[in-house]
Design an enzyme around this catalytic site. Structure first.
Site, PDB file in Angstrom:
ATOM      1  N   CYS A   2      46.249  36.106  46.691  1.00  0.00           N
ATOM      2  CA  CYS A   2      45.361  37.521  46.990  1.00  0.00           C
ATOM      3  C   CYS A   2      46.233  38.574  47.375  1.00  0.00           C
ATOM      4  CB  CYS A   2      44.369  37.090  48.185  1.00  0.00           C
ATOM      5  SG  CYS A   2      43.490  35.512  48.137  1.00  0.00           S
ATOM      6  N   ARG A  27      46.414  40.862  41.898  1.00  0.00           N
ATOM      7  CA  ARG A  27      46.644  39.618  42.496  1.00  0.00           C
ATOM      8  C   ARG A  27      45.207  38.838  42.472  1.00  0.00           C
ATOM      9  NH1 ARG A  27      51.441  38.917  45.086  1.00  0.00           N
ATOM     10  NH2 ARG A  27      50.474  37.454  46.266  1.00  0.00           N
ATOM     11  N   TRP A  75      41.496  36.182  45.288  1.00  0.00           N
ATOM     12  CA  TRP A  75      41.153  35.499  44.056  1.00  0.00           C
ATOM     13  C   TRP A  75      40.846  33.929  44.724  1.00  0.00           C
ATOM     14  CZ3 TRP A  75      43.707  31.067  42.317  1.00  0.00           C
ATOM     15  CH2 TRP A  75      43.369  30.801  40.825  1.00  0.00           C
ATOM     16  N   ASN A  99      46.511  35.267  52.424  1.00  0.00           N
ATOM     17  CA  ASN A  99      46.670  35.244  51.221  1.00  0.00           C
ATOM     18  C   ASN A  99      47.391  33.652  51.358  1.00  0.00           C
ATOM     19  OD1 ASN A  99      47.443  34.894  48.508  1.00  0.00           O
ATOM     20  ND2 ASN A  99      49.425  36.213  48.791  1.00  0.00           N
ATOM     21  N   GLY A 100      46.775  32.558  50.666  1.00  0.00           N
ATOM     22  CA  GLY A 100      47.732  31.285  50.685  1.00  0.00           C
ATOM     23  C   GLY A 100      46.592  30.169  50.953  1.00  0.00           C
ATOM     24  N   GLU A 485      53.393  32.033  22.212  1.00  0.00           N
ATOM     25  CA  GLU A 485      52.933  33.123  23.139  1.00  0.00           C
ATOM     26  C   GLU A 485      52.095  34.017  22.717  1.00  0.00           C
ATOM     27  OE1 GLU A 485      53.474  34.039  25.862  1.00  0.00           O
ATOM     28  OE2 GLU A 485      53.482  36.027  25.909  1.00  0.00           O
ATOM     29  N   LYS A 489      48.571  34.845  24.509  1.00  0.00           N
ATOM     30  CA  LYS A 489      47.963  36.355  24.615  1.00  0.00           C
ATOM     31  C   LYS A 489      46.643  36.663  24.110  1.00  0.00           C
ATOM     32  CE  LYS A 489      50.133  37.541  26.640  1.00  0.00           C
ATOM     33  NZ  LYS A 489      51.202  37.276  27.637  1.00  0.00           N
ATOM     34  N   GLU A 492      43.981  34.870  26.393  1.00  0.00           N
ATOM     35  CA  GLU A 492      43.851  35.119  27.761  1.00  0.00           C
ATOM     36  C   GLU A 492      43.131  36.580  27.796  1.00  0.00           C
ATOM     37  OE1 GLU A 492      47.504  35.202  30.116  1.00  0.00           O
ATOM     38  OE2 GLU A 492      48.765  36.209  28.694  1.00  0.00           O
ATOM     39  N   HIS A 508      50.045  17.772   9.686  1.00  0.00           N
ATOM     40  CA  HIS A 508      49.894  16.614  10.393  1.00  0.00           C
ATOM     41  C   HIS A 508      48.575  16.747  11.445  1.00  0.00           C
ATOM     42  CE1 HIS A 508      53.394  14.849   9.018  1.00  0.00           C
ATOM     43  NE2 HIS A 508      54.125  15.862   9.654  1.00  0.00           N
ATOM     44  N   LYS A 607      47.400  37.481  38.291  1.00  0.00           N
ATOM     45  CA  LYS A 607      48.878  37.632  38.004  1.00  0.00           C
ATOM     46  C   LYS A 607      49.924  36.764  38.659  1.00  0.00           C
ATOM     47  CE  LYS A 607      51.842  40.518  36.016  1.00  0.00           C
ATOM     48  NZ  LYS A 607      51.914  40.382  34.795  1.00  0.00           N
TER      49      LYS A 607
HETATM   50  C1  G6P Z   1      49.956  33.498  35.565  1.00  0.00           C
HETATM   51  C2  G6P Z   1      49.829  34.954  35.041  1.00  0.00           C
HETATM   52  C3  G6P Z   1      51.006  34.865  33.808  1.00  0.00           C
HETATM   53  C4  G6P Z   1      52.332  34.395  34.132  1.00  0.00           C
HETATM   54  C5  G6P Z   1      52.189  33.277  34.851  1.00  0.00           C
HETATM   55  C6  G6P Z   1      53.588  32.619  35.359  1.00  0.00           C
HETATM   56  O1  G6P Z   1      49.247  32.683  34.941  1.00  0.00           O
HETATM   57  O2  G6P Z   1      48.635  35.450  34.537  1.00  0.00           O
HETATM   58  O3  G6P Z   1      51.121  35.847  33.040  1.00  0.00           O
HETATM   59  O4  G6P Z   1      53.001  34.048  33.054  1.00  0.00           O
HETATM   60  O5  G6P Z   1      51.357  33.322  35.935  1.00  0.00           O
HETATM   61  O6  G6P Z   1      53.919  33.639  36.360  1.00  0.00           O
HETATM   62  P1  G6P Z   1      55.291  33.973  36.905  1.00  0.00           P
HETATM   63  O7  G6P Z   1      55.159  35.173  37.805  1.00  0.00           O
HETATM   64  O8  G6P Z   1      56.037  32.622  37.470  1.00  0.00           O
HETATM   65  O9  G6P Z   1      56.285  34.473  35.745  1.00  0.00           O
END
Ligand code: G6P
Length: 612
Positions: A2, A27, A75, A99-100, A485, A489, A492, A508, A607
């Site tokens: 959060c 966050r 969150w 937060n936590g 990746e 992308k 998400e 396969h 994030k």
């Molecule tokens: C979350 C974010 C991703 C990120 C991942 C790892 O899932 O939405 O965009 O790649 O965390 O985060 P970090 O801060 O450890 O790179």
């Protein structure tokens, strides 16, 4: 995970809190709330389910003002994302934002319920407010800080806490353990925040609280304490980030702004790290003995999400140019298996935020097993950055879009620097070999600009593919990682199912999925496996798949197999993945934008994932 912001000072703080929460929405955005100590000595609170704009609407219907306050954007972990579970939480005279996760909250709650206390939320957080209030009730002479210290002895888990009380209306108490918390220093005012951008418009002087520390913030002073309650001195650091860099700068979304920022951020990440002769890499900030690193036997890279794909590219780079065996692990898997590491192993933790709970735990586990650790982090003074034996910062600047873009490409640059540095020290790269790689790295910003100039082409095809139910992304070698990746992308931000696959594995399994409805993105740049990928492409085409190809400029061959072709500049294999990922980012962005999804804050994502 959060976002928290707190203020004590000489100004009415409602706007400061609401603006700060806006910078922290990345966050989490399940609910938000603020609490402010108002003139009559009481504390007034407003909370709202959903995004910050709901809170703003509620606040401006009945505004209130005061000189001490706190805010929170949530969150959800414990308890659904409703208004009653929104922070701040209150028990008696105590109001808190957290937060936590309080891991032993269930037993504490039972005990508090048995003593006659009543709960208004289903959160783990509310117990914290009750525990402090109980301390103050038992002993009205206790300071809020002492009551907080007594409470901290009872809880287990992770927390960043900002606490206020109606009986101490002039102060905020802050506590940190395993969740980020910074304190901003102003003139006759102090700020607390989960992250720097939240209050960067007001101050540039920051103290980074450490695990176990608590602080008392009053208009006339700041006191910091260690876990035992002893007063400690901390030196503030000046943060030179431009506050505007945390804004959208005219782009429709932060994600798009961050995609376009990449050439500049890559140049920043290279800056000061290349020798004058351009034949070596200088990593003076990596505080691990060079002799030890030069003899390292094995490297293990741990990461999550997009950073995990950066880890996989790092593996390719380091194995090829430094000839050290590299293992890559999803941090959430690594920590629950029995990895074989020892004091000759280097564990590299790649994390944009430097706070991802699984990555941090994996790195700590590697440390316990005797390995040395190196963080590749973006957020300065984040927990991973501070706890690792060495840190190599990416200079991506604040990344606000939840889907990572510039953090990823700068992680690849940092990985490239590490590979060259290790290669030189292990005698695998001579000056000429290093020079060739360094020269090619320096071409990345310009080459990337060329791809960005073609952004409109990606935008123009979005309507043709936005209705697809599913996408397949194919590539080989490092481009297989970029295919993964790309798929991540797309899923998400556009909510279209997507899968990345090694092109050689097509036969396969995934070949069975191909029909005239399935878009298949094939990365077929000119590299040592180009011919193999083209064969795979033919297999796809023969089965009627809709091919979107990403190829090297001047390639006239692949055009024959593809419904749409995107060109990337002709480049050395070393940097190709750093370029093609931009193509993946633009494709995903424009499809998502065409669909009208919430690109910067996709549903259910956050994030920075500071819980398991
Ligand atoms: C979350 C974010 C991703 C990120 C991942 C790892 O899932 O939405 O965009 O790649 O965390 O985060 P970090 O801060 O450890 O790179």
């Amino acid at each position: 995970m959060c976002g928290i912001v707190g203020y004590v000072g000489r100004q009415g703080c409602a706007e400061i809190l609401l603006d700060g929460l806006g910078k922290l929405e990345y966050r989490g955005y399940d609910s938000a709330g603020i609490a402010i100590g108002v003139e009559d000595g009481s504390v007034q609170t407003v909370r709202a389910e959903g995004k910050l704009k709901n809170l703003q609407r509620a606040y401006y219907q009945a505004p209130f003002e005061g000189l001490v306050g706190l805010g929170h954007t949530r969150w959800a972990t414990h308890g659904s994302p409703t208004e009653s579970n929104a922070h701040p939480h209150r028990a008696g005279r105590v109001i808190i934002a957290h937060n936590g996760i309080i891991e032993n909250y269930a037993s504490l709650k039972e005990e508090l319920l048995a003593s006659g206390r009543t709960f208004e939320s289903a959160t783990d957080t509310e117990v914290v407010a009750h525990l402090i209030d109980r301390e103050l009730e038992k002993n009205p002479d206790l300071s809020l800080h002492q009551a907080t210290q007594n409470m901290l002895a009872l809880i287990e888990g992770s927390y960043a806490l900002v606490i206020m009380s109606t009986s101490n209306p002039d102060e905020l108490i802050v506590a940190r353990h395993a969740s980020p918390m910074v304190i901003g220093l102003g003139e006759d005012e102090y700020f607390a925040a989960s992250d720097i951008p939240a209050v960067l418009a007001h101050t540039r002087q920051f103290i980074f609280l450490e695990d176990g520390q608590t602080a008392i913030l009053r208009r006339d002073g700041l006191q910091i304490f260690d876990e035992q309650g002893n007063s400690v001195e901390m030196t503030p650091r000046r943060i030179n980030w431009d506050p505007i860099s945390a804004e959208k700068q005219g782009y429709k979304h932060f994600m798009l702004k961050e995609i376009f920022e990449q050439p500049a951020r890559i140049a920043d990440t290279l800056r000061g790290r290349l020798s004058k002769e351009l034949d070596d890499v200088i990593l003076s900030e990596v505080d691990i003995s060079k002799e030890w690193l030069a003899n390292v036997q094995k490297i293990v890279i741990v990461a999550c999400g997009t950073s995990y794909w950066a880890a996989q590219i790092s593996k390719h780079m380091i194995e090829r140019h430094a000839r050290i065996a590299v293992e890559c692990d999803l941090a959430s898997e690594f920590r629950y298996r029995d990895p074989v590491l020892d004091e000759n192993t280097l564990c590299v933790a790649i994390s944009q935020s430097g706070e991802t709970a699984d990555t941090l735990a994996a790195m700590r586990m590697a440390q316990e097993l005797g390995a040395k650790t190196l963080g590749i982090c973006n957020v300065v003074e984040s927990t991973i950055a501070r706890e690792a034996n060495g840190v190599l910062y990416t200079h991506a600047g604040p990344e606000i879009g939840v889907a990572s873009t510039k953090a990823f490409s700068t992680q690849l640059i940092a990985s490239a620097l590490l590979a060259i540095w290790l290669g030189r020290r292990r005698g695998n790269l001579d000056a000429q070999g290093a020079s060739e790689l360094i020269q090619t790295l320096r071409t990345v910003p310009n080459a990337m600009e060329k791809i960005l100039l073609d952004a409109e082409q990606y935008e123009s095809i979005a309507p043709d593919f936005a209705d697809a139910q599913s996408f397949l992304f194919l590539g080989r070698g490092p481009q297989h990682i970029i295919a993964n990746e790309g798929a991540l992308k797309l899923k998400e931000i556009s909510y279209i199912h997507a899968e990345g696959y090694a092109a050689g594995e097509l036969k396969h399994g995934p070949i069975a999925l191909i029909d005239e409805h399935l878009p298949i993105v094939v990365i077929a740049t000119k590299d040592r496996v180009y011919d193999k990928v083209v064969s795979n492409l033919e297999e796809v085409k023969a089965r009627g798949g809709r091919v979107i190809a990403v190829v090297t400029e001047g390639d006239n061959h692949v055009v024959n197999f593809a419904e749409k072709v995107f060109f990337v500049p002709d480049a050395h294999e070393f940097i190709q993945p750093i370029l093609t990922v931009v193509s993946m980012q633009l494709l995903s962005y424009y499809i998502a934008d065409f669909k009208g999804t919430d690109v910067d804050q996709p549903r259910n994502l956050a994030k920075s994932v500071t819980v398991e």
